[in-house]
Design an enzyme around this catalytic site. Sequence first.
Site, PDB file in Angstrom:
ATOM      1  N   LYS A  16       0.863  -1.198   0.000  1.00  0.00           N
ATOM      2  CA  LYS A  16       0.000   0.000   0.000  1.00  0.00           C
ATOM      3  C   LYS A  16       0.896   1.245   0.000  1.00  0.00           C
ATOM      4  CE  LYS A  16      -4.050  -2.431   1.496  1.00  0.00           C
ATOM      5  NZ  LYS A  16      -5.357  -2.437   2.128  1.00  0.00           N
ATOM      6  N   HIS A  99      -8.607  -2.511  -6.960  1.00  0.00           N
ATOM      7  CA  HIS A  99      -8.557  -2.678  -5.509  1.00  0.00           C
ATOM      8  C   HIS A  99      -9.673  -1.851  -4.887  1.00  0.00           C
ATOM      9  CE1 HIS A  99      -7.120  -2.581  -1.398  1.00  0.00           C
ATOM     10  NE2 HIS A  99      -6.365  -3.628  -1.708  1.00  0.00           N
ATOM     11  N   GLU A 147     -12.019  -9.749  -1.733  1.00  0.00           N
ATOM     12  CA  GLU A 147     -11.711  -9.075  -0.466  1.00  0.00           C
ATOM     13  C   GLU A 147     -12.936  -8.282   0.013  1.00  0.00           C
ATOM     14  OE1 GLU A 147      -7.105  -8.157  -0.333  1.00  0.00           O
ATOM     15  OE2 GLU A 147      -8.232  -6.509  -1.189  1.00  0.00           O
ATOM     16  N   ILE A 152     -10.965  -5.268   5.327  1.00  0.00           N
ATOM     17  CA  ILE A 152      -9.630  -4.836   4.915  1.00  0.00           C
ATOM     18  C   ILE A 152      -8.975  -3.985   6.004  1.00  0.00           C
ATOM     19  CG2 ILE A 152      -8.375  -3.354   3.284  1.00  0.00           C
ATOM     20  CD1 ILE A 152     -10.188  -4.371   1.077  1.00  0.00           C
ATOM     21  N   ALA A 207      -1.897  -7.251   3.278  1.00  0.00           N
ATOM     22  CA  ALA A 207      -1.095  -6.041   3.443  1.00  0.00           C
ATOM     23  C   ALA A 207      -0.677  -5.874   4.903  1.00  0.00           C
ATOM     24  CB  ALA A 207      -1.866  -4.822   2.949  1.00  0.00           C
TER      25      ALA A 207
HETATM   26  O1  G3P Z   1      -4.472  -5.562  -0.892  1.00  0.00           O
HETATM   27  C1  G3P Z   1      -4.621  -6.285   0.278  1.00  0.00           C
HETATM   28  C2  G3P Z   1      -5.589  -5.683   1.186  1.00  0.00           C
HETATM   29  O2  G3P Z   1      -6.587  -4.927   0.689  1.00  0.00           O
HETATM   30  C3  G3P Z   1      -5.928  -6.444   2.385  1.00  0.00           C
HETATM   31  O3  G3P Z   1      -5.419  -5.647   3.381  1.00  0.00           O
HETATM   32  O4  G3P Z   1      -4.444  -5.179   5.533  1.00  0.00           O
HETATM   33  O5  G3P Z   1      -6.515  -6.532   5.364  1.00  0.00           O
HETATM   34  O6  G3P Z   1      -4.349  -7.489   4.633  1.00  0.00           O
HETATM   35  P1  G3P Z   1      -5.180  -6.248   4.812  1.00  0.00           P
END
Ligand code: G3P
Length: 235
Positions: A16, A99, A147, A152, A207
């Site tokens: 990110k 995304h 996702e 997230i 991330a």
């Molecule tokens: O691009 C991966 C993302 O959107 C997920 O983020 O921090 O939940 O692993 P995270």
Amino acid sequence: MPSYYFEPPYLIVNFKTYSPEGVGKKAYELAKILEKAANEYGVTIIPVPANIDLTKIIEEINLPIFAQHADPFEQGSYTGFQPIMPLKEIGVTGTLLNHSEHPIGFTKLEKTLDLLNREKIMACVCAASPLLSKAAASLEPWAVAMEPPELIGGDVSVTTQPEIVKETVRLVDEVTKETLVLCGAGVKTDEHVKGALDLGTLGVLLASGVVKAANQEEVVQKMAKAMVEWKEKNN
Ligand code: G3P
């Protein structure tokens, strides 16, 4: 044959624009940690650095490197955009598209995928639900990563909702056998990675679980080990 691993399962690490953990010198250090784990365990790890770090990471790290976004233009007068030909020129292997933090809509997605296919740049298209994953899969990108936006960056892993992960695998499989299914959001541990693979995906997009970890190397090593165990079980 590239000298790095590029076979399932896949661990895609989106840096990110987390600062300071994911940019500049820290981005390079994290990419080195990912490269070391990929080599030690023989697994596919894909760093996705911020735009500002792409060139340096591509030049110095022997892993497939993805961009975080691509715009549906070739090259030219597009201030602040990320057209396809410059990405090709610096040597990206692939890119994320659509995304949740950078949605582009179906028409732009289709146009961008056409250009990426022409230039042989891989695309991992993000989708917020099983149904949107199915729609994205109809365009046959390399991969779709489901996702749920509300998870997230949080502490609840997408794998705690096994039904939507399994549903994504089923729906994408109905549309095409060419597109891989990945999942992400809240994936923070090796157990989550294992969970995602056991639900039928071929990897995770994550991330914060890595980029913001107190000990990035420890988390990555454990995830790589979980990938090896899955490979051994499934070969
Ligand atoms: O691009 C991966 C993302 O959107 C997920 O983020 O921090 O939940 O692993 P995270």
